[in-house]
Design an enzyme around this catalytic site. Structure first.
Site, PDB file in Angstrom:
ATOM      1  N   ILE A 129       0.793  -1.237   0.000  1.00  0.00           N
ATOM      2  CA  ILE A 129       0.000   0.000   0.000  1.00  0.00           C
ATOM      3  C   ILE A 129       0.825   1.286   0.000  1.00  0.00           C
ATOM      4  CG2 ILE A 129      -2.096  -0.918   1.041  1.00  0.00           C
ATOM      5  CD1 ILE A 129      -1.108  -0.093   3.752  1.00  0.00           C
ATOM      6  N   GLY A 130       2.124   1.161   0.088  1.00  0.00           N
ATOM      7  CA  GLY A 130       2.844   2.431   0.070  1.00  0.00           C
ATOM      8  C   GLY A 130       4.317   2.247   0.377  1.00  0.00           C
ATOM      9  N   SER A 167       9.780   5.543   5.015  1.00  0.00           N
ATOM     10  CA  SER A 167      11.222   5.821   4.931  1.00  0.00           C
ATOM     11  C   SER A 167      11.933   4.466   5.015  1.00  0.00           C
ATOM     12  CB  SER A 167      11.634   6.697   6.126  1.00  0.00           C
ATOM     13  OG  SER A 167      11.355   6.013   7.329  1.00  0.00           O
ATOM     14  N   GLY A 175      11.569   1.784   3.503  1.00  0.00           N
ATOM     15  CA  GLY A 175      10.999   0.484   3.130  1.00  0.00           C
ATOM     16  C   GLY A 175       9.560   0.514   2.649  1.00  0.00           C
ATOM     17  N   ARG A 176       9.153  -0.657   2.127  1.00  0.00           N
ATOM     18  CA  ARG A 176       7.808  -0.831   1.548  1.00  0.00           C
ATOM     19  C   ARG A 176       6.802  -1.137   2.658  1.00  0.00           C
ATOM     20  NH1 ARG A 176       6.987  -5.552  -2.871  1.00  0.00           N
ATOM     21  NH2 ARG A 176       7.637  -6.876  -1.110  1.00  0.00           N
ATOM     22  N   LYS A 196       6.046  -2.538   7.785  1.00  0.00           N
ATOM     23  CA  LYS A 196       7.018  -1.855   6.953  1.00  0.00           C
ATOM     24  C   LYS A 196       8.220  -2.806   6.851  1.00  0.00           C
ATOM     25  CE  LYS A 196       9.440   1.962   8.176  1.00  0.00           C
ATOM     26  NZ  LYS A 196       9.794   3.417   8.297  1.00  0.00           N
ATOM     27  N   ASP A 212      10.617  14.559  10.066  1.00  0.00           N
ATOM     28  CA  ASP A 212      10.238  14.289   8.664  1.00  0.00           C
ATOM     29  C   ASP A 212       8.723  14.386   8.501  1.00  0.00           C
ATOM     30  OD1 ASP A 212      10.469  11.530   6.295  1.00  0.00           O
ATOM     31  OD2 ASP A 212      10.599  13.703   5.982  1.00  0.00           O
TER      32      ASP A 212
END
Ligand SMILES: CNC(=O)c1c(C)[nH]c(/C=C2\C(=O)Nc3ccc(Cl)cc32)c1C
Length: 278
Positions: A10-11, A14, A16-17, A33, A139
């Site tokens: 789904i996205g 920082s 990683g997937r 993640k 961030d």
């Protein structure tokens, strides 16, 4: 790993997937993640350890909940299991409003600000063993603010968070994105503190209303010039003077003139209505 089933990707966080998963024991929908630490340098590995430790320490309704971590030594992968937020992220919501030529409701914008300020207070005023141990996110951007099924905001991705306040370190933005939300002191690698996070919140709230960031430029150098100039257009006229003033306050170039979380908590729109006397 065998306790979970991957449902979809789904996205990207920082480092990683992010995938939606199902916990087999009770069918609960979560995310993980996925981080490939085999190719990371020592500093990046330390940052990942810091992220997991910070997530485990922070328990707040407006911060995505940490559930578990799984290390797959064979594949040199780390999986951080966290809360699933079905409403997606603010970046997608802003894109959707821009595409449909619609505006976010001002009441929703104030609610997001109140919840993000509440989450940041638990970071900036974090204590451990009676000692103040402020955590800066460093961030904050629309993609790192998620919405649950009821439209409540949740901070996520503490991949660049740090427990050291005020050190003269430039945030190593792991992502490749343009630093639209970076404060002047970070752009100029000067001393920064919790109010650098407040600047980013100002950029996010401005963008949620205007559907574009306050500072925009075709490249990072031109963007740095604009951030240092500190000039940005007024919000669309549909939004109140108070929202305009609040964004301007968070976007003060001079860090000493920017609000801290306690200053923002006192804003009339952020004072949660007292429960009616029973
Ligand atoms: C368009 N975005 C989505 O559909 C979306 C949804 C429904 N959830 C997410 C992301 C997360 C999510 O739902 N929980 C998370 C916890 C940590 C991190 Cl770094 C990300 C997430 C995303 C990006």
């Amino acid at each position: 790993m065998q306790n979970y089933e991957v449902l979809s990707h789904i996205g990207k966080g920082s480092f990683g997937r992010v995938s939606k998963i199902r916990r087999k024991a009770d069918d609960k929908e979560l995310v993980w993640k996925e981080l490939q630490y085999g190719t990371m340098n020592e500093k990046e590995k330390q940052q990942i350890v810091a992220e997991v430790n910070i997530l485990r320490e922070l328990r707040h309704p407006c911060i995505v909940r940490y559930y578990d971590r799984i290390i797959d030594k064979k594949a040199t992968k780390l999986y951080i299991v966290m809360e699933h937020c079905s409403g997606g992220d603010l970046a997608s919501l802003i894109r959707s409003h821009a595409k449909n030529k619609t505006r976010a409701d001002e009441g929703f914008i104030w609610k997001v600000l109140g919840q993000v300020v509440s989450a940041l207070k638990s970071c900036h005023r974090h204590r451990e063993g009676g000692e103040a141990k402020p955590i800066l996110h460093r961030d904050l951007k629309p993609a790192n603010i998620l919405l649950d099924r009821n439209g409540n905001a949740k901070l996520c991705d503490f991949g660049l968070a740090t427990e050291l306040a005020g050190t003269n370190k430039l945030a190593q933005t792991a992502g490749v994105g343009t630093p639209y939300y970076m404060s002047p002191e970070l752009v100029n690698s000067q001393r920064y503190d919790e109010r650098s996070d407040i600047w980013s919140v100002g950029c996010i709230i401005y963008e949620l209303a205007a559907l574009r960031p306050p500072f925009d430029a075709p490249n990072q150098l031109a963007l740095a010039v604009k951030i240092n100039e500190g000039k940005f257009k007024r919000l669309p006229a549909v939004f109140s003077d108070e929202l305009e003033r609040t964004c301007g306050w968070m976007l003060r170039r001079d860090i000493s003139r920017r609000p801290r979380v306690e200053d923002l908590e006192r804003l009339p729109h952020l004072v949660l209505p007292l429960r009616e006397a029973r």
